[in-house]
Design an enzyme around this catalytic site. Structure first.
Site, PDB file in Angstrom:
ATOM      1  N   LYS A  13       0.821  -1.206  -0.097  1.00 33.84           N
ATOM      2  CA  LYS A  13       0.066  -0.071   0.093  1.00 33.84           C
ATOM      3  C   LYS A  13       0.966   1.195   0.082  1.00 33.84           C
ATOM      4  O   LYS A  13       0.654   2.224  -0.754  1.00 33.84           O
ATOM      5  CB  LYS A  13      -0.985  -0.121   1.281  1.00 33.84           C
ATOM      6  CG  LYS A  13      -2.105   0.874   1.018  1.00 33.84           C
ATOM      7  CD  LYS A  13      -3.205   0.612   2.300  1.00 33.84           C
ATOM      8  CE  LYS A  13      -2.366   0.754   3.666  1.00 33.84           C
ATOM      9  NZ  LYS A  13      -3.195   1.055   4.636  1.00 33.84           N
ATOM     10  N   ARG A  88     -12.131   3.463   8.741  1.00 33.15           N
ATOM     11  CA  ARG A  88     -11.676   2.007   9.404  1.00 33.15           C
ATOM     12  C   ARG A  88     -13.403   1.439   9.703  1.00 33.15           C
ATOM     13  O   ARG A  88     -13.321   0.086   9.837  1.00 33.15           O
ATOM     14  CB  ARG A  88     -11.108   2.033  10.755  1.00 33.15           C
ATOM     15  CG  ARG A  88      -9.602   2.267  10.751  1.00 33.15           C
ATOM     16  CD  ARG A  88      -8.882   1.911  11.617  1.00 33.15           C
ATOM     17  NE  ARG A  88      -7.576   2.429  11.542  1.00 33.15           N
ATOM     18  CZ  ARG A  88      -6.592   1.870  11.041  1.00 33.15           C
ATOM     19  NH1 ARG A  88      -6.750   1.053  10.222  1.00 33.15           N
ATOM     20  NH2 ARG A  88      -5.254   2.360  10.994  1.00 33.15           N
ATOM     21  N   ARG A 127      12.189 -12.549   5.549  1.00 39.49           N
ATOM     22  CA  ARG A 127      13.114 -11.471   5.841  1.00 39.49           C
ATOM     23  C   ARG A 127      14.038 -11.637   7.138  1.00 39.49           C
ATOM     24  O   ARG A 127      13.648 -12.203   8.214  1.00 39.49           O
ATOM     25  CB  ARG A 127      12.156 -10.205   6.174  1.00 39.49           C
ATOM     26  CG  ARG A 127      11.244 -10.184   4.804  1.00 39.49           C
ATOM     27  CD  ARG A 127      10.822  -8.738   4.836  1.00 39.49           C
ATOM     28  NE  ARG A 127       9.722  -8.032   5.615  1.00 39.49           N
ATOM     29  CZ  ARG A 127       9.042  -7.225   5.336  1.00 39.49           C
ATOM     30  NH1 ARG A 127       9.149  -6.419   4.309  1.00 39.49           N
ATOM     31  NH2 ARG A 127       8.294  -6.896   6.521  1.00 39.49           N
ATOM     32  N   ARG A 160      12.447 -10.359  12.824  1.00 40.08           N
ATOM     33  CA  ARG A 160      11.451  -9.525  13.474  1.00 40.08           C
ATOM     34  C   ARG A 160      10.175 -10.206  13.774  1.00 40.08           C
ATOM     35  O   ARG A 160       9.646 -10.877  13.088  1.00 40.08           O
ATOM     36  CB  ARG A 160      11.390  -8.124  12.765  1.00 40.08           C
ATOM     37  CG  ARG A 160      12.559  -7.326  12.598  1.00 40.08           C
ATOM     38  CD  ARG A 160      11.999  -6.147  11.799  1.00 40.08           C
ATOM     39  NE  ARG A 160      11.031  -6.133  11.068  1.00 40.08           N
ATOM     40  CZ  ARG A 160      10.049  -5.165  10.751  1.00 40.08           C
ATOM     41  NH1 ARG A 160      10.217  -4.022  11.412  1.00 40.08           N
ATOM     42  NH2 ARG A 160       9.100  -5.393  10.027  1.00 40.08           N
ATOM     43  N   ARG A 171      -2.428 -10.669  11.729  1.00 43.22           N
ATOM     44  CA  ARG A 171      -2.809  -9.395  11.355  1.00 43.22           C
ATOM     45  C   ARG A 171      -3.803  -9.552  10.092  1.00 43.22           C
ATOM     46  O   ARG A 171      -4.478  -8.658  10.020  1.00 43.22           O
ATOM     47  CB  ARG A 171      -1.355  -8.717  10.802  1.00 43.22           C
ATOM     48  CG  ARG A 171      -0.568  -8.321  11.925  1.00 43.22           C
ATOM     49  CD  ARG A 171      -0.167  -6.723  11.619  1.00 43.22           C
ATOM     50  NE  ARG A 171       0.724  -6.355  12.858  1.00 43.22           N
ATOM     51  CZ  ARG A 171       1.996  -6.175  12.630  1.00 43.22           C
ATOM     52  NH1 ARG A 171       2.516  -6.384  11.509  1.00 43.22           N
ATOM     53  NH2 ARG A 171       2.581  -5.668  13.686  1.00 43.22           N
TER      54      ARG A 171
END
Ligand SMILES: [Zn+2]
Length: 215
Positions: A13, A88, A127, A160, A171
């Site tokens: 995004k 939202r 990652r 992370r 999420r």
């Protein structure tokens, strides 16, 4: 060009927003940024928002809506804006619609970037980040020369929390639950454009632009 950009973390995004900002010469209006901006500027609404944030509470709809409204009235939004992180909720979407109507404007498009959960997990879990200098690597697409070590400073590479499968799936679930009513809302309003955010960045970019020009 009055736009809303929707998409879960990892859908690209930010990249698309930047492209649209440059292409149309309109600002990206990200709720987090404008909340912080209003707090810093010390506006009446900003101070109200600060009270809630300092208390660790969610800033209520009416305050957020007011701050977004103030932001959209600024000079740089005259030719358009890209809303990011707002609305939202359906209540916020309704408020946005009436605010825009009062200003004699209407939304042109709501671009929703979609992701495939498994593919996103595969992409993000590769990652690695350097503990010392923060440089990013990817086990498949950008591996370090020495396994587990940073090319730049030799620091230790780690994963992370944000890049862990469990975090990513959680999420995405939260995002889907929160956003589903908005998706329905804008689909009924015939404003929704859904695009696959997992494609290469330039491909998504082209599709976003042609969807907007079809408008
Ligand atoms: Zn490093």
């Amino acid at each position: 060009m009055d736009l809303i950009l929707l998409g879960p973390p990892g859908a690209g995004k930010g990249t698309q927003a930047k492209m649209l900002t440059e292409h149309f010469g309109i600002p990206q209006v990200a709720t987090g940024d404008i909340l912080r901006g209003a707090v810093q500027a010390g506006s009446a609404l900003g101070l109200k928002a600060k009270g809630f944030m300092d208390a660790g509470l969610l800033v209520p709809d009416e305050v957020v809506i007011g701050i977004v409204r103030e932001r959209l009235l600024q000079e740089d939004c005259r030719a358009g804006f890209i809303l990011d992180g707002f609305p939202r909720t359906v209540a916020q979407a309704d408020a946005l619609q009436s605010n825009l109507a009062e200003l004699g404007r209407r939304l042109d498009r709501v671009v929703s970037l979609t992701v495939d959960a498994d593919a996103l997990v595969e992409r993000l879990t590769g990652r690695r980040t350097c503990r010392s200098c923060g440089r990013g690597f990817h086990l498949t697409f950008d591996p370090p020369m020495v396994a587990g070590r940073c090319d730049a400073c030799g620091g230790e590479l780690y994963q992370r929390d944000d890049d862990r499968e469990e975090t990513i799936r959680k999420r995405l679930t939260v995002y889907a639950q929160q956003t589903a009513p908005l998706i329905d809302y804008y689909r009924s309003a015939k404003l929704l454009v859904e695009l696959d955010g997992m494609q290469a960045i330039p491909v998504v970019q082209e599709q976003v632009l042609s969807a907007l020009q079809a408008g």
